[in-house]
Design a protein around this motif. Sequence first.
Motif, short mmCIF file in Angstrom:
data_model
loop_
_atom_site.label_atom_id
_atom_site.label_comp_id
_atom_site.label_asym_id
_atom_site.label_seq_id
_atom_site.Cartn_x
_atom_site.Cartn_y
_atom_site.Cartn_z
N THR A 74 0.84 -1.19 0.00
CA THR A 74 0.00 0.00 0.00
C THR A 74 0.88 1.24 0.00
OG1 THR A 74 -1.67 -1.21 1.24
CG2 THR A 74 -1.86 1.19 1.21
N PHE A 75 0.52 2.21 -0.87
CA PHE A 75 1.32 3.41 -1.03
C PHE A 75 0.40 4.63 -1.14
CE2 PHE A 75 3.44 -0.22 -2.79
CZ PHE A 75 4.71 -0.14 -2.27
N ASP A 133 -1.72 13.28 -8.79
CA ASP A 133 -3.02 13.07 -9.43
C ASP A 133 -3.28 11.59 -9.78
OD1 ASP A 133 -1.16 12.80 -11.46
OD2 ASP A 133 -2.23 14.10 -12.87
N ALA A 134 -2.52 10.69 -9.16
CA ALA A 134 -2.68 9.26 -9.46
C ALA A 134 -4.05 8.77 -9.03
CB ALA A 134 -1.61 8.46 -8.73
N ILE A 135 -4.58 7.85 -9.81
CA ILE A 135 -5.86 7.21 -9.46
C ILE A 135 -5.63 6.26 -8.30
CG2 ILE A 135 -7.66 5.66 -10.28
CD1 ILE A 135 -7.09 6.67 -13.10
N GLY A 136 -6.46 6.38 -7.29
CA GLY A 136 -6.37 5.47 -6.16
C GLY A 136 -7.00 4.13 -6.49
N GLY A 137 -6.51 3.08 -5.85
CA GLY A 137 -7.09 1.75 -6.03
C GLY A 137 -6.05 0.70 -6.30
N ASN A 158 -5.70 7.23 -2.70
CA ASN A 158 -6.11 8.58 -3.08
C ASN A 158 -7.63 8.56 -3.04
OD1 ASN A 158 -6.75 11.05 -4.11
ND2 ASN A 158 -5.27 10.98 -5.79
N PRO A 159 -8.23 8.87 -1.88
CA PRO A 159 -9.68 8.73 -1.72
C PRO A 159 -10.51 9.54 -2.72
CG PRO A 159 -8.60 9.28 0.36
CD PRO A 159 -7.58 9.38 -0.70
#
Length: 170
Positions: A74-75, A133-137, A158-159
């Motif tokens: 997780t990052f 701006d990375a997509i979380g998930g 990134n919620p």
Amino acid sequence: SSGCSTHPHLHFEVHAPDGALIDPFKGPCNAIDEFYWAAQPEYFEPRVTSVRTHNSDPIHGCPSNNEFHRFADTFDIGEYVYTAAYYSDQMKGDSMFYRIYTPDGVLWKDWVAVADTFYQVAWWYWGHYIPQDAIGGDWRFEVEYYGKKYTKHFYVINPTTAIYSEDKNS
């Protein structure tokens, strides 16, 4: 595993009635008339032994002695993710293909590496900055070697942009 080894493994030996050690492989480095296997495997078996993610560069030494894996799954955005591939019997000239996919299946990064010499045991790692701006998930690090793909999933937090995949085996 004991001593300086890369992972738990088994050693076995074949001995002649007089106690002399017999190498069970028939090949150019062992002049025996027949091999001692029911079905002799290849002497070298190039393969990926592990695909990992780390939160810092891994330090490899002998187990329990100056070795720090730093495994992480997780990052957060803004962090570095270290992607790593571990190999055995990596042959000179072998090509390794690497890809990182975002949770929506878009190729984020890809690169190719070529082995410059023979490595009985090898590991390679790269650091990647996770942009703000990375997509979380659920992200995916993929290694392709000898036509076979190996995958490691890791998660970016990134919620505000989270996308969660239903299929973690893709």
